[in-house]
Design a protein around this motif. Structure first.
Motif, PDB file in Angstrom:
ATOM      1  N   GLU A 339       0.852  -1.174   0.000  1.00 12.58           N
ATOM      2  CA  GLU A 339       0.000   0.000   0.000  1.00 12.58           C
ATOM      3  C   GLU A 339       0.887   1.222   0.000  1.00 12.58           C
ATOM      4  O   GLU A 339       1.749   1.378   0.856  1.00 12.58           O
TER       5      GLU A 339
ATOM      6  N   ASP B  16      -5.093  -7.076   4.720  1.00  6.86           N
ATOM      7  CA  ASP B  16      -4.258  -5.961   5.176  1.00  6.86           C
ATOM      8  C   ASP B  16      -4.468  -4.761   4.260  1.00  6.86           C
ATOM      9  O   ASP B  16      -5.164  -4.872   3.238  1.00  6.86           O
ATOM     10  N   MET B  17      -3.918  -3.623   4.636  1.00  6.27           N
ATOM     11  CA  MET B  17      -4.194  -2.391   3.914  1.00  6.27           C
ATOM     12  C   MET B  17      -3.821  -2.500   2.429  1.00  6.27           C
ATOM     13  O   MET B  17      -4.446  -1.874   1.584  1.00  6.27           O
ATOM     14  N   GLU B 107     -12.386  -4.458   6.796  1.00  6.42           N
ATOM     15  CA  GLU B 107     -11.548  -3.950   7.871  1.00  6.42           C
ATOM     16  C   GLU B 107     -10.233  -4.730   7.889  1.00  6.42           C
ATOM     17  O   GLU B 107     -10.237  -5.971   7.769  1.00  6.42           O
ATOM     18  N   GLU B 108      -9.164  -3.999   8.015  1.00  3.75           N
ATOM     19  CA  GLU B 108      -7.841  -4.616   8.171  1.00  3.75           C
ATOM     20  C   GLU B 108      -7.922  -5.706   9.246  1.00  3.75           C
ATOM     21  O   GLU B 108      -8.513  -5.482  10.314  1.00  3.75           O
ATOM     22  N   VAL B 140     -10.421  -1.073   1.688  1.00  3.78           N
ATOM     23  CA  VAL B 140      -9.964  -1.564   2.990  1.00  3.78           C
ATOM     24  C   VAL B 140      -9.758  -0.370   3.914  1.00  3.78           C
ATOM     25  O   VAL B 140      -9.185   0.648   3.502  1.00  3.78           O
ATOM     26  N   GLU B 142      -8.563   0.832   8.061  1.00  5.42           N
ATOM     27  CA  GLU B 142      -7.698   0.394   9.149  1.00  5.42           C
ATOM     28  C   GLU B 142      -8.505  -0.326  10.241  1.00  5.42           C
ATOM     29  O   GLU B 142      -9.676  -0.043  10.445  1.00  5.42           O
ATOM     30  N   LYS B 143      -7.818  -1.196  10.961  1.00  6.70           N
ATOM     31  CA  LYS B 143      -8.432  -1.899  12.089  1.00  6.70           C
ATOM     32  C   LYS B 143      -9.065  -0.871  13.024  1.00  6.70           C
ATOM     33  O   LYS B 143      -8.449   0.147  13.346  1.00  6.70           O
TER      34      LYS B 143
END
Lengths: 345, 345
Positions: A339, B16-17, B107-108, B140, B142-143
């Motif tokens: 990313e 993941d991102m 979501e991550e 996507v 972030e968490k």
């Protein structure tokens, strides 16, 4: 479309879970905010689905989620971006966009005043594009389970007879045109995020490209490929084309327009402008004999003034994107595995 | 559509991102997971927009976000629900659904194995309905900025000639039919959320209603209104009809089908089944002379076996929904101002 200031009963409050419950609060939010600003005869039908007149011709559908952060940025906001982004995806099929739909996912606690700004911005962008938002949906999630507002838009368009724009039509020998300078959107977002200030404010290029496309297609109906280099920038777009159409790409670094301030900001931020997202630019592949006519049509449109011929499609079994650099070497422009800039659109 | 087990390179990892970055990881996610399971000739075009053949007739578009929690529940999951929900909104316009699009907001950290289960479930639901998913998008966050997965689907359909289903056509004297028992979806979700166990598992009624609608329309092309009582339940749906069409509604409590176990669970949970969401039921308003024919068509379909005549449209300047109760009184079935069950769809 009515984009005047409303007398929104709830304009000073914030989103609560009841706005997503399907009861009175949901109905009031829809009436006072969405219907008020986005009003048009189809939206005003008041059904869950929008009834549309028949459309003669091949159709195009595209959908795009928008999770950009921050939601307000120089040159636009998540609302105008959500309109432009989906209009552009429809336009990249060579189509005339006709209708948009919108789905909001709101986080509990999101200020209604911000939501209203965003809806007004969507209304303005849709009105300027001449494409009504015909139906929508709103969901609410608990605080901490979302991030203010996410917007998913879907567009429906119609392809003019004789137009066949598709990535599979990329073929060795075709010219590669770019409609303008690279990196403005990504750099504007990152500058805002990092609170960076430059001498002149760098603004997102977020814009609707469908009238530019229409001009190009009337100049050369045989255009092969159109793509807007958004996430992942020009590098990702050209690698996708190379992989899908099993061709190579040759670029001339000298020919790629990048504004001086964007270039400087990229150097400061450690970014390569080839990988930075754009929201109002497009790549066009056409037969070399059509290149001059298409370039002229692009330059005649305000959004294509800086259009340039930046390279050619090649035969290459490895499907590489290669660039002849300013100093005369050749560099492979690979995909980024990871990313570069999260939540850029 | 291929719904076999894949050899997904990333099946054991999590989001993941980079999966939202537009580079190689995004392309691999799309190829290995989305395209693998949802494959069809239109999706496989590989453009940002789907090119569709011409459609003769009036079109219908509808969009719906899905944020249900939990994402897996008895009788379905967020994937099948996202397919059914939008197919039903298209069908409630009297239309035959033709195409679906899908936008994921992930979501991550969300497990890829769960995402794959959801995509397989979408593929199965779409295949069973005969409606392909023709294009999609993935973002996507972030968490902590999302909640696993949100899915926005948009549907395109075509309305048969002579059919005019719209909430504004509600008129005093019309019969109100309900296709089956109330409350199954909401009670299934809440039971799962609260970890409640009943003697028999209560399952969501999530289902695609378009073939049921087609049967009803061939029995009585003059059907006036169709609505699926989702968020806010039958109460919200009938209040919306009353308000929009400026009519009153009279219901007979005795006639409204509710399963014994759902009724018992509602009592235990303090819920009124009239306000609980359904995902595989519909309300139909038609001329009284058509009611028997429509009821017979409903009962001939597996999803309409328990269909019943539950009331009539009345003249009422206050646009109230009133119900004659089992003990002979009359109760106003008002809208809930607040949220009864958050994130039920």
């Amino acid at each position: 479309m009515n984009i005047q200031d409303p007398t929104l009963s709830a304009r000073t409050g914030s989103i609560d879970m009841a706005h997503g419950g399907g009861g009175r609060a949901t109905a009031e939010l829809i009436a006072d905010l969405f219907q008020h600003h986005l009003t048009n005869p189809i939206l005003d039908q008041g059904n869950d689905a929008a009834l549309l007149p028949p459309v003669a011709g091949r159709l195009v559908m595209s959908t795009d989620g928008h999770v950009i952060s921050p939601i307000f940025f120089p040159g636009g906001d998540i609302g105008s971006l959500a309109v432009h982004g989906t209009l552009n995806d429809v336009a990249m099929a060579g189509a005339e966009p006709l209708y948009l739909t919108v789905g909001f996912i709101l986080e509990e606690g999101f200020p209604l005043a911000d939501l209203e700004k965003i809806v007004i911005s969507m209304a303005r962008a849709a009105e300027a594009a001449g494409v009504p938002i015909v139906t929508g949906d709103t969901k609410v999630v608990e605080k901490g389970k979302g991030d203010g507002v996410f917007i998913t838009t879907t567009g429906l368009g119609v392809v003019p007879d004789g137009v066949h724009v598709s990535v599979e039509r990329a073929e060795p020998g075709q010219a590669i045109l770019l409609s303008g300078s690279l990196g403005d959107h990504g750099v504007a977002i990152l500058s805002k995020r990092e609170n960076l200030e430059f001498e002149t404010e760098i603004r997102s290029d977020s814009a609707a490209l469908h009238t530019l496309v229409a001009g190009m297609i009337s100049a050369a109906p045989g255009i092969a490929v159109l793509r807007d280099p958004t996430r992942g920038g020009l590098a990702a777009t050209l690698n996708e084309i190379a992989r899908t159409a099993k061709v190579g790409i040759h670029l001339e670094e000298n020919a790629i327009p990048i504004k001086a301030d964007v270039k400087a900001a990229c150097e400061l931020l450690g970014l390569d402008p080839l990988y930075v997202a754009n929201e109002g630019k497009m790549v066009c592949l056409c037969e070399p004999g059509d290149a001059d006519a298409v370039l002229a049509a692009m330059r005649a449109h305000p959004l294509g003034r800086d259009a340039a011929l930046i390279g050619t499609v090649t035969e290459d079994d490895a499907h590489l994107v290669e660039m002849e650099t300013e100093i005369g070497g050749v560099r492979v422009v690979d995909w980024l595995a990871g990313e570069q800039l999260p939540r850029i659109c």
